[in-house]
Design a protein around this motif. Sequence first.
Motif, PDB file in Angstrom:
ATOM      1  N   LEU A 175      39.890  33.647   7.906  1.00  0.00           N
ATOM      2  CA  LEU A 175      40.327  34.955   7.829  1.00  0.00           C
ATOM      3  C   LEU A 175      38.921  35.910   7.287  1.00  0.00           C
ATOM      4  N   ASN A 176      38.422  37.051   8.024  1.00  0.00           N
ATOM      5  CA  ASN A 176      37.370  37.783   7.598  1.00  0.00           C
ATOM      6  C   ASN A 176      37.833  39.017   6.752  1.00  0.00           C
ATOM      7  N   LEU A 177      37.377  39.074   5.495  1.00  0.00           N
ATOM      8  CA  LEU A 177      37.978  40.021   4.704  1.00  0.00           C
ATOM      9  C   LEU A 177      37.482  41.550   4.862  1.00  0.00           C
ATOM     10  N   LYS A 178      36.597  41.566   5.773  1.00  0.00           N
ATOM     11  CA  LYS A 178      35.974  43.035   5.952  1.00  0.00           C
ATOM     12  C   LYS A 178      36.891  43.887   6.397  1.00  0.00           C
ATOM     13  N   ALA A 179      38.117  43.132   7.167  1.00  0.00           N
ATOM     14  CA  ALA A 179      39.282  43.961   7.454  1.00  0.00           C
ATOM     15  C   ALA A 179      40.030  44.774   6.484  1.00  0.00           C
ATOM     16  N   VAL A 180      39.839  44.204   5.060  1.00  0.00           N
ATOM     17  CA  VAL A 180      40.405  44.952   3.878  1.00  0.00           C
ATOM     18  C   VAL A 180      39.707  45.976   3.546  1.00  0.00           C
ATOM     19  N   TRP A 181      38.375  46.048   4.099  1.00  0.00           N
ATOM     20  CA  TRP A 181      37.766  47.217   3.706  1.00  0.00           C
ATOM     21  C   TRP A 181      38.305  48.518   4.257  1.00  0.00           C
ATOM     22  N   ASP A 182      38.827  48.289   5.686  1.00  0.00           N
ATOM     23  CA  ASP A 182      39.390  49.516   6.256  1.00  0.00           C
ATOM     24  C   ASP A 182      40.534  50.010   5.562  1.00  0.00           C
ATOM     25  N   VAL A 183      41.356  48.938   5.006  1.00  0.00           N
ATOM     26  CA  VAL A 183      42.242  49.470   3.870  1.00  0.00           C
ATOM     27  C   VAL A 183      41.869  50.210   2.766  1.00  0.00           C
ATOM     28  N   LEU A 184      40.575  49.658   2.314  1.00  0.00           N
ATOM     29  CA  LEU A 184      40.241  50.579   0.875  1.00  0.00           C
ATOM     30  C   LEU A 184      39.438  51.774   1.527  1.00  0.00           C
ATOM     31  N   GLU A 185      38.997  51.996   2.757  1.00  0.00           N
ATOM     32  CA  GLU A 185      38.492  53.279   3.265  1.00  0.00           C
ATOM     33  C   GLU A 185      39.637  54.318   3.439  1.00  0.00           C
ATOM     34  N   GLY A 186      40.785  53.989   3.562  1.00  0.00           N
ATOM     35  CA  GLY A 186      41.972  54.814   3.749  1.00  0.00           C
ATOM     36  C   GLY A 186      42.370  55.366   2.618  1.00  0.00           C
ATOM     37  N   ILE A 187      41.914  54.709   1.417  1.00  0.00           N
ATOM     38  CA  ILE A 187      42.311  55.283   0.013  1.00  0.00           C
ATOM     39  C   ILE A 187      41.304  56.177  -0.496  1.00  0.00           C
ATOM     40  N   SER A 188      41.691  57.725  -0.485  1.00  0.00           N
ATOM     41  CA  SER A 188      40.469  58.538  -1.191  1.00  0.00           C
ATOM     42  C   SER A 188      41.198  59.073  -2.428  1.00  0.00           C
ATOM     43  N   ILE A 189      40.194  59.001  -3.239  1.00  0.00           N
ATOM     44  CA  ILE A 189      40.609  59.758  -4.549  1.00  0.00           C
ATOM     45  C   ILE A 189      39.549  60.531  -5.306  1.00  0.00           C
ATOM     46  N   GLY A 190      39.622  61.825  -4.790  1.00  0.00           N
ATOM     47  CA  GLY A 190      38.660  62.808  -5.247  1.00  0.00           C
ATOM     48  C   GLY A 190      37.553  62.706  -4.335  1.00  0.00           C
ATOM     49  N   LYS A 191      36.355  63.193  -4.970  1.00  0.00           N
ATOM     50  CA  LYS A 191      34.827  63.126  -4.071  1.00  0.00           C
ATOM     51  C   LYS A 191      34.366  61.811  -4.251  1.00  0.00           C
ATOM     52  N   THR A 192      34.415  61.078  -5.317  1.00  0.00           N
ATOM     53  CA  THR A 192      33.895  59.783  -5.511  1.00  0.00           C
ATOM     54  C   THR A 192      34.464  58.714  -6.045  1.00  0.00           C
ATOM     55  N   GLY A 193      35.855  58.669  -6.311  1.00  0.00           N
ATOM     56  CA  GLY A 193      36.876  57.898  -6.645  1.00  0.00           C
ATOM     57  C   GLY A 193      37.159  56.917  -5.473  1.00  0.00           C
ATOM     58  N   HIS A 194      37.368  55.536  -5.825  1.00  0.00           N
ATOM     59  CA  HIS A 194      37.613  54.464  -4.926  1.00  0.00           C
ATOM     60  C   HIS A 194      38.265  53.638  -5.430  1.00  0.00           C
ATOM     61  N   VAL A 195      38.591  52.657  -4.615  1.00  0.00           N
ATOM     62  CA  VAL A 195      39.303  51.488  -5.004  1.00  0.00           C
ATOM     63  C   VAL A 195      38.758  50.179  -4.507  1.00  0.00           C
ATOM     64  N   TYR A 196      38.412  48.989  -5.137  1.00  0.00           N
ATOM     65  CA  TYR A 196      37.699  47.877  -4.668  1.00  0.00           C
ATOM     66  C   TYR A 196      38.518  46.711  -5.477  1.00  0.00           C
ATOM     67  N   ILE A 197      38.262  45.580  -4.804  1.00  0.00           N
ATOM     68  CA  ILE A 197      38.771  44.198  -5.160  1.00  0.00           C
ATOM     69  C   ILE A 197      37.812  43.240  -5.535  1.00  0.00           C
ATOM     70  N   MET A 198      38.351  42.507  -6.565  1.00  0.00           N
ATOM     71  CA  MET A 198      37.626  41.458  -7.144  1.00  0.00           C
ATOM     72  C   MET A 198      38.394  40.097  -7.563  1.00  0.00           C
ATOM     73  N   ASP A 199      37.758  38.913  -7.182  1.00  0.00           N
ATOM     74  CA  ASP A 199      38.500  37.872  -7.429  1.00  0.00           C
ATOM     75  C   ASP A 199      38.292  37.560  -9.212  1.00  0.00           C
ATOM     76  N   LEU A 200      39.028  36.706  -9.834  1.00  0.00           N
ATOM     77  CA  LEU A 200      39.081  36.438 -11.063  1.00  0.00           C
ATOM     78  C   LEU A 200      37.769  36.020 -11.536  1.00  0.00           C
ATOM     79  N   SER A 201      36.672  35.641 -10.692  1.00  0.00           N
ATOM     80  CA  SER A 201      35.288  35.132 -11.224  1.00  0.00           C
ATOM     81  C   SER A 201      34.392  36.371 -11.221  1.00  0.00           C
ATOM     82  N   GLY A 202      35.079  37.559 -10.721  1.00  0.00           N
ATOM     83  CA  GLY A 202      34.229  38.696 -10.876  1.00  0.00           C
ATOM     84  C   GLY A 202      33.227  38.977  -9.709  1.00  0.00           C
ATOM     85  N   ARG A 203      33.653  38.302  -8.423  1.00  0.00           N
ATOM     86  CA  ARG A 203      33.026  38.527  -7.207  1.00  0.00           C
ATOM     87  C   ARG A 203      33.753  39.627  -6.503  1.00  0.00           C
ATOM     88  N   TYR A 204      32.893  40.761  -6.101  1.00  0.00           N
ATOM     89  CA  TYR A 204      33.606  41.753  -5.076  1.00  0.00           C
ATOM     90  C   TYR A 204      34.041  41.022  -3.834  1.00  0.00           C
TER      91      TYR A 204
END
Length: 535
Positions: A175-204
């Motif tokens: 499963l390519n996780l680039k599709a998750v980016w489309d989900v994140l792009e749909g979340i808009s918070i102000g001008k520069t606010g955003h949502v991102y995902i990490m695993d417990l190792s700190g990897r984006y």
Amino acid sequence: MKLAKKKKLLIKFLAFFLPMLIASIMLTGFVLSITSYRFFRKTIDQDYRNIIRASAGEIQLFMDNARRSLEALALMMKAAKLDDWQQKMALIAFIHSHPQFEYVTLYSTDGKTMATSLFEDPETGVAAEEPFISAAAGKAAISGVMAGQENIPFIYMAAPVSRLGKTAGVLWAQLNLKAVWDVLEGISIGKTGHVYIMDLSGRYIGHRQIDHVIRRPPADKSGILEEIHAAHGPVEWTENQSGRAVYNLGAHVPALDWVVVLSQPRSEIFAYLYQNFWWAAGITFLISALAICLGWRWTRRIIDPIQRLHTQVVNIGAGDLEHKVSVDTEDEIGELGKAFNDMTDSLKTHIRQEIETARALAHARNLAVLGTASSKVTHEVGNFLSNTDMALGILKRESVSDRGKRIIAVLENDAARVKEFIQSFLGFAKKPELILKNRPLDLIIREVVDVFQAESEKRNIPIRFHWEKAIPMIPVDAGMVHQAMANLIKNAMDAVDHDGEIVVKGISEAGRIALTVADSGPGMTPEIRDQVFEP
């Protein structure tokens, strides 16, 4: 001096009133600002928690849909008896309908390739992977996040294919996780606010800026990630990024062991609130300035009437009672001004009465002195007249010439006139004794008018008499009334020129009788009017 006093009083009043007014305005503005800040913080916290929960739920839903799609493919292959070529076509069709998957391969439970969507041999050694082992045991599983080509993250998903109650094969999909980016792009918070995902190792795993995922090494956030993993809800913290304080809110996704983080600069979050604070400060300043202007004007409206009252008091102290206090307000200050004017009028009336009383007392003392002196004079003159009468009586018995008799008669008349004058003088000097009887007043006055009728006709000065019939009889001293009316009519005839007139009128008003003698003469000067009752 007056201006200094006025300014001193005005400054004292403003020094007491304006600080309290401005302090109350500032305190109200401060309380409202603190309340707005707390409400804004509470609203932001609640909204951002809802956003992070919704984001985590949407990502979880994406992963669940991907898992269910793979499980549905496994059920389809379980239910249909497909040959190798049909199995390969089914896997390729699945990839075309589900582009989030890179490939899918059907393995036997011992790890041998049965069919694949790839056009080349798939990878080997997957049988040792934990998700494969779980799927071979009959349970779908997902691997941890891995990095593929160009460091793009992906995961493996495994689903069992069962036949006759036994696991006959395992569907292994990337499963390519680039599709998750489309989900994140749909979340808009102000001008520069955003949502991102990490695993417990700190990897984006997913980020709006793709270079964070491709090139940036795992972030050193082990401490906060452990705290988020252990917490039962979202955790917030602040980071310093390029000299800016950045607000972060993270939530753990237990099914995937991922952390979803909302990030936005604090300056952007509170920009609207800070703008409102500046507006509130500006409005508070304007209100304070307006309050100062209105307070100054209102204070002047209070102080000016007080100053005029002070000026009036100073004028009264200097003896000037003619000025009036002019106060246009309809409040206590206006009532005080009116009361002060009434007090000034009452004071003038009292002073005038005191002056009249003093004059009356002086007149009474003069009359008393005059009475004492007249008694002595009349006594001596009376003795002289008595001796003169006796001497004239003796002379009348003597034989004298006709001329002597005429002289004796003249002396007798003069002596009688002097006696009459002395009698009148004594009557004026002493308080008269009134003899009151009920009489018709109009008959007494008409008799006086008749006495002067002949002279009035001779001088062509008619005397007109008007009397109301409703006037009753009253107790009067007929002699005194006769004498008073005679004096008034005589004075009126002396004052009226030729062809004038005299009007004698009697009317009844409110239980009293008003008797007036009016003439068409020039009237009395103020000097004569002040001496009208002096002897």
